[in-house]
Design a protein around this motif. Structure first.
Motif, PDB file in Angstrom:
ATOM      1  N   TYR A 602       0.848  -1.194   0.000  1.00  0.00           N
ATOM      2  CA  TYR A 602       0.000   0.000   0.000  1.00  0.00           C
ATOM      3  C   TYR A 602       0.882   1.241   0.000  1.00  0.00           C
ATOM      4  O   TYR A 602       1.977   1.248   0.572  1.00  0.00           O
ATOM      5  N   THR A 603       0.385   2.314  -0.616  1.00  0.00           N
ATOM      6  CA  THR A 603       1.054   3.612  -0.556  1.00  0.00           C
ATOM      7  C   THR A 603       0.143   4.558   0.207  1.00  0.00           C
ATOM      8  O   THR A 603      -1.021   4.758  -0.176  1.00  0.00           O
ATOM      9  N   PHE A 604       0.680   5.117   1.299  1.00  0.00           N
ATOM     10  CA  PHE A 604      -0.098   6.056   2.117  1.00  0.00           C
ATOM     11  C   PHE A 604       0.271   7.492   1.733  1.00  0.00           C
ATOM     12  O   PHE A 604       1.453   7.861   1.759  1.00  0.00           O
ATOM     13  N   GLN A 605      -0.750   8.289   1.377  1.00  0.00           N
ATOM     14  CA  GLN A 605      -0.536   9.724   1.137  1.00  0.00           C
ATOM     15  C   GLN A 605      -0.812  10.428   2.457  1.00  0.00           C
ATOM     16  O   GLN A 605      -1.937  10.394   2.967  1.00  0.00           O
ATOM     17  N   VAL A 606       0.246  11.057   3.005  1.00  0.00           N
ATOM     18  CA  VAL A 606       0.153  11.571   4.376  1.00  0.00           C
ATOM     19  C   VAL A 606       0.703  12.990   4.473  1.00  0.00           C
ATOM     20  O   VAL A 606       1.451  13.458   3.602  1.00  0.00           O
ATOM     21  N   SER A 607       0.342  13.652   5.589  1.00  0.00           N
ATOM     22  CA  SER A 607       0.970  14.934   5.904  1.00  0.00           C
ATOM     23  C   SER A 607       2.348  14.636   6.474  1.00  0.00           C
ATOM     24  O   SER A 607       2.651  13.492   6.873  1.00  0.00           O
ATOM     25  N   VAL A 608       3.188  15.656   6.533  1.00  0.00           N
ATOM     26  CA  VAL A 608       4.544  15.433   7.046  1.00  0.00           C
ATOM     27  C   VAL A 608       4.508  15.038   8.523  1.00  0.00           C
ATOM     28  O   VAL A 608       5.370  14.288   9.003  1.00  0.00           O
ATOM     29  N   TYR A 609       3.486  15.508   9.242  1.00  0.00           N
ATOM     30  CA  TYR A 609       3.346  15.126  10.654  1.00  0.00           C
ATOM     31  C   TYR A 609       3.004  13.643  10.751  1.00  0.00           C
ATOM     32  O   TYR A 609       3.580  12.899  11.588  1.00  0.00           O
ATOM     33  N   GLN A 610       2.112  13.175   9.902  1.00  0.00           N
ATOM     34  CA  GLN A 610       1.747  11.748   9.886  1.00  0.00           C
ATOM     35  C   GLN A 610       2.939  10.896   9.445  1.00  0.00           C
ATOM     36  O   GLN A 610       3.168   9.799   9.966  1.00  0.00           O
ATOM     37  N   MET A 611       3.704  11.445   8.488  1.00  0.00           N
ATOM     38  CA  MET A 611       4.889  10.718   8.022  1.00  0.00           C
ATOM     39  C   MET A 611       5.885  10.537   9.159  1.00  0.00           C
ATOM     40  O   MET A 611       6.462   9.442   9.342  1.00  0.00           O
ATOM     41  N   ALA A 612       6.076  11.604   9.944  1.00  0.00           N
ATOM     42  CA  ALA A 612       7.013  11.528  11.075  1.00  0.00           C
ATOM     43  C   ALA A 612       6.570  10.458  12.082  1.00  0.00           C
ATOM     44  O   ALA A 612       7.395   9.712  12.627  1.00  0.00           O
ATOM     45  N   VAL A 613       5.243  10.383  12.287  1.00  0.00           N
ATOM     46  CA  VAL A 613       4.703   9.391  13.229  1.00  0.00           C
ATOM     47  C   VAL A 613       4.930   7.976  12.675  1.00  0.00           C
ATOM     48  O   VAL A 613       5.433   7.088  13.373  1.00  0.00           O
ATOM     49  N   LEU A 614       4.578   7.738  11.413  1.00  0.00           N
ATOM     50  CA  LEU A 614       4.669   6.403  10.832  1.00  0.00           C
ATOM     51  C   LEU A 614       6.110   5.913  10.749  1.00  0.00           C
ATOM     52  O   LEU A 614       6.389   4.720  10.950  1.00  0.00           O
ATOM     53  N   LEU A 615       7.055   6.825  10.433  1.00  0.00           N
ATOM     54  CA  LEU A 615       8.459   6.413  10.319  1.00  0.00           C
ATOM     55  C   LEU A 615       9.034   5.939  11.654  1.00  0.00           C
ATOM     56  O   LEU A 615       9.998   5.173  11.683  1.00  0.00           O
ATOM     57  N   LEU A 616       8.413   6.361  12.771  1.00  0.00           N
ATOM     58  CA  LEU A 616       8.864   5.878  14.089  1.00  0.00           C
ATOM     59  C   LEU A 616       8.641   4.377  14.234  1.00  0.00           C
ATOM     60  O   LEU A 616       9.364   3.694  14.969  1.00  0.00           O
ATOM     61  N   PHE A 617       7.627   3.850  13.489  1.00  0.00           N
ATOM     62  CA  PHE A 617       7.301   2.429  13.622  1.00  0.00           C
ATOM     63  C   PHE A 617       8.243   1.541  12.806  1.00  0.00           C
ATOM     64  O   PHE A 617       8.090   0.323  12.796  1.00  0.00           O
ATOM     65  N   ASN A 618       9.226   2.145  12.140  1.00  0.00           N
ATOM     66  CA  ASN A 618      10.290   1.350  11.512  1.00  0.00           C
ATOM     67  C   ASN A 618      11.213   0.756  12.582  1.00  0.00           C
ATOM     68  O   ASN A 618      11.851  -0.263  12.367  1.00  0.00           O
ATOM     69  N   GLU A 619      11.259   1.416  13.758  1.00  0.00           N
ATOM     70  CA  GLU A 619      12.149   0.984  14.845  1.00  0.00           C
ATOM     71  C   GLU A 619      11.494  -0.080  15.717  1.00  0.00           C
ATOM     72  O   GLU A 619      12.108  -1.043  16.127  1.00  0.00           O
ATOM     73  N   LYS A 620      10.183   0.113  16.023  1.00  0.00           N
ATOM     74  CA  LYS A 620       9.451  -0.887  16.820  1.00  0.00           C
ATOM     75  C   LYS A 620       7.963  -0.768  16.521  1.00  0.00           C
ATOM     76  O   LYS A 620       7.497   0.243  16.011  1.00  0.00           O
TER      77      LYS A 620
END
Length: 772
Positions: A602-620
């Motif tokens: 899936y490709t999520f179209q997000v705001s930069v704030y949402q992107m910052a939140v989602l990228l945190l889940f790459n760690e855990k």
């Protein structure tokens, strides 16, 4: 007939014998011309009369006088004293002859009445005037010499021979029979008005006769219409008035107003045709005025009373007929315009009330369509029934201005109409799933400008429109650059360059940004760095209606590194300029590679704030609210809506389940995420954000209005130096009303502010002065 030289053979005879013999001979010829011209006249007789007149007028013998005294008199008269006297005698004889002849005609006329009299008058007039032309030619020598000399010396009542015939006809016959002739004409016209067929050529010939008798007493070469106007036009108009007064009074009593209008229209057309067929053009204006007065003015009250009924029942054809009738009389249409304006305003308010059950949930398209429907309906009526008249158009404009600016929806906020119009424009110009044809889009934009024309608070539209345009441009969300340009051109045409200046600069910034991004990509390639597929927009602070973000933000490392590279690149190109990052407008795409059983990521179209939140889940896989807030540095006003959308879309799972997003909650990735689309748009605005933006826009509008008012006051005072307080208020309203309708109280407050700032000073007699 005596031989043609008989006149020259009488030099020894006395003048009386000369004139008597000559006249007896001439009279026989004149009588033949007068009474039997239809049988013809032979050339020898014709030339005999002509020569007799010539010889008589050129005879040098006059009463046998040969004294010196007579010679001196003759010298004074050009050496033709005898000829002069003989010419006068001949003129008198002819005058007496014509009078006797016409007296006989008058006696004959008494035996005729009505149409028989008309036929007699026309026949005799024709015979008489044809004969007059022949006799005029036979007496040409008399005209050229004796008559001309008498007229040159200013003698009254001397005319050329043809005119003499007309003068005698008028004085001996016409003055005595014209009344009866006119009565016969009027009876004939009345028959025609009652539907009978008449010989209208008779009337035309009578008219021509009356016109021919209009002789200018001071100059026989000129004619006037005085005789025609007094003897024909005056009684004709009087009879016309009387006829139509009686007819219209009876018709109105027995028929409906609509039927009467049809009857009046037909009668007016008949009278116009009557002028064309057999009346003199001079009567056209007076006849039209008389008919308008009797058929329309005297019944205007009942026509106007019927207008509202016609409006209520959409009787367009009858309204057009009423318009064309009342248009003919002075101020005939003004009451109709007032009723029309009130009717349109009422219809507009009713249409808005019908769709305005809940003003907050009202769709912009529904609202604007309701306004347009009423305008289109009554604009068509003005065009078809009221001849597209400027005054009716003004009434339509006044009514539309009222129901557009003061209606059920506007009660909830005076800025509602321009706000909804701007939102509808945004819907049209934004990319959407339902594609609109370009021609259809252009047509709709024209309709939007129709509503825009009536909006009083044009500055409100500008504020909302510029904010929405900014979003469309920043997010590359415009359906068409051509449509955007077309809309700005229309606004510029309506309100001027200043109104659209910032809008045009926004387009320029976007073009400059495109060129800058191309340069930045080439720069990154040169460095050999594989960065993000990013693009940046450089938006001039003074032209874009945007504010810095209302929160701190710590962007993810991937974004931060790319931003730093672009900042260095930009500063190298534009030294001294400062970049302020508008994080709330930034957006991007992230690919979700973690979801089980997905056919493709899936490709999520997000705001930069949402992107910052989602990228945190790459760690855990799990993060607490506090951890996310600490890492991103976002405040709750920005973080909570971003997380809320992710939870609502089930990209993240919230624990405890059912809790509200906030401190104490935990978020985990949903590995079983499913969606019908593989590109999922998560960058959607919240209603709370929209309401906050509207509130900010309205606040900005009020602040801008104060500045506009103050600048207008200073501009006026700088030009005038000194003004009365009330004058200054009025002038300020006139200058500002193109942008919005200012309140007097707000203007007075601004004057007080400028007095405090010492731009203005108080003078005597309620005057204000300008301080340089």
């Amino acid at each position: 007939m005596p031989p043609m030289n008989s006149f020259s053979a009488m030099p020894s005879q006395t003048v009386p014998d000369d004139i008597d013999n000559t006249w007896n001979y001439l009279q026989d010829g004149i009588t033949k011309i007068m009474t039997n011209l239809q049988e013809g006249i032979d050339l020898s007789t014709y030339m005999g009369i002509y020569t007799a007149v010539h010889n008589f007028c050129t005879s040098q013998k006059a009463s046998g006088f040969n004294s010196n005294a007579n010679i001196s008199t003759g010298a004074h008269r050009g050496g033709t004293s005898g000829a002069h006297l003989l010419g006068e005698d001949l003129y008198k004889k002819l005058t007496e002859y014509l009078s006797r002849h016409l007296e006989e005609l008058y006696i004959q006329s008494k035996a005729h009445t009505d149409e028989a009299l008309l036929a007699f008058y026309i026949r005799e007039w024709h015979r008489y005037t044809v004969a007059a032309k022949y006799i005029h030619h036979l007496f040409r020598y008399l005209n050229r010499h004796w008559v001309k000399r008498e007229m040159d010396e200013g003698k009254k009542n001397i005319h050329d021979v043809y005119t003499l015939h007309l003068v005698r006809w008028r004085e001996v016959l016409f003055e005595r029979v014209s009344g009866k002739v006119m009565d016969a004409v009027l009876k004939l016209v009345e028959k025609q008005r009652n539907g009978e067929t008449i010989e209208h050529n008779q009337i035309k010939q009578v008219v021509d006769s009356f016109v021919s008798l209009g002789l200018d007493e001071t100059d026989s070469s000129k004619t006037t219409l005085d005789v025609y106007r007094y003897h024909f036009e005056r009684p004709f108009l009087e009879a016309t008035r009387k006829f139509y007064q009686n007819e219209s009074k009876q018709f109105v009593a027995e028929n409906s107003v609509v039927e009467y209008m049809k009857k009046a229209e037909a009668r007016l057309l008949e009278e116009a045709e009557r002028v064309d067929v057999y009346l003199h053009p001079d009567i056209a204006s007076a006849l039209k005025k008389a008919c308008n007065e009797v058929l329309i003015s005297e019944h205007s009250a009942i026509l106007r009373d019927e207008f509202q009924v016609l409006l209520d029942n959409d009787r367009e054809e009858d309204m057009a007929r009423m318009y064309s009738l009342l248009f003919r009389i002075s101020d005939g249409l003004e009451p109709l315009r007032s009723k029309f304006e009130a009717h349109v305003r009422k219809a507009g308010l009713a249409a808005v009330a019908k769709v305005a059950a809940d003003a907050d949930k009202l769709e912009p398209k529904v609202y604007v369509d309701a306004l347009l429907e009423i305008h289109t309906q009554y604009q068509g009526l003005v065009k078809r029934a009221f001849n597209d008249e400027a005054e009716f158009t003004r009434s339509l404009d006044n009514a539309c201005r009222e129901f557009v600016n003061r209606n059920e929806v506007c009660k909830s906020g005076s800025n509602k109409s321009p706000e909804l119009l701007a939102k509808y424009t945004d819907v049209l110009l934004r990319k959407s799933g339902t594609g609109v044809e370009e021609s259809e889009l252009e047509k709709t934009l024209v309709q939007i400008m129709t509503v825009f024309k009536y909006i009083e608070d044009k500055d409100v539209f500008q504020k909302f429109y510029s904010r929405m345009l900014a979003r469309r441009l920043v997010h590359s969300n415009s359906s068409s650059d051509d449509a955007e340009t077309s809309m700005i051109s229309k606004l510029k045409e309506a309100c001027g360059f200043e109104y659209t200046n910032k809008l045009q600069r926004m387009f320029q910034d976007m073009q400059i940004s495109k060129d800058l991004n191309t340069g930045f990509k080439e720069h990154v390639q040169t460095l050999g760095i594989k960065g993000l597929d990013s693009s940046y927009s450089i938006l001039g602070t003074g032209f874009w209606p945007l504010t810095p973000p209302g929160t701190t933000f710590n962007p993810p490392e991937e974004i931060s590194a790319d931003n730093d590279r672009f900042s260095r690149f930009y500063r190298n190109k534009h030294e001294g300029r400062k970049l302020t990052w508008l994080w709330q407008l930034c957006k991007g795409e992230v690919k979700a590679n973690y979801i089980k059983n997905a056919k493709m990521p899936y490709t999520f179209q997000v705001s930069v704030y949402q992107m910052a939140v989602l990228l945190l889940f790459n760690e855990k896989d799990k993060h607490t609210y506090e951890e996310i807030a600490s890492t991103t540095q976002l405040n709750s006003e920005s973080l909570d809506p971003s997380l809320g959308i992710l939870v609502k879309a089930k990209v993240l799972l919230l624990k405890p389940d059912g809790e509200k997003v906030g401190p104490g909650t935990t978020f985990s990735l949903n590995y079983d995420f499913k969606n019908k689309k593989f590109r999922v748009n998560l960058n959607v605005g919240m209603k709370s954000e929209t309401k906050q933006e509207e509130a900010e826009t309205n606040k900005t509008i009020e602040e801008d209005r104060k500045l506009l008012l103050q600048s207008a006051i200073v501009r006026i005072m700088k030009a005038r130096k000194r003004m009365k307080h009330q004058q200054l208020v009025s002038e300020t309203i006139n200058q500002i009303r193109q942008r919005f309708v200012p309140k007097v109280a707000d203007i007075k407050k601004c004057i007080e502010i400028l007095l405090d700032k010492e731009y203005l000073e108080r003078l005597d007699d309620d005057d204000l002065g300008y301080l340089a």
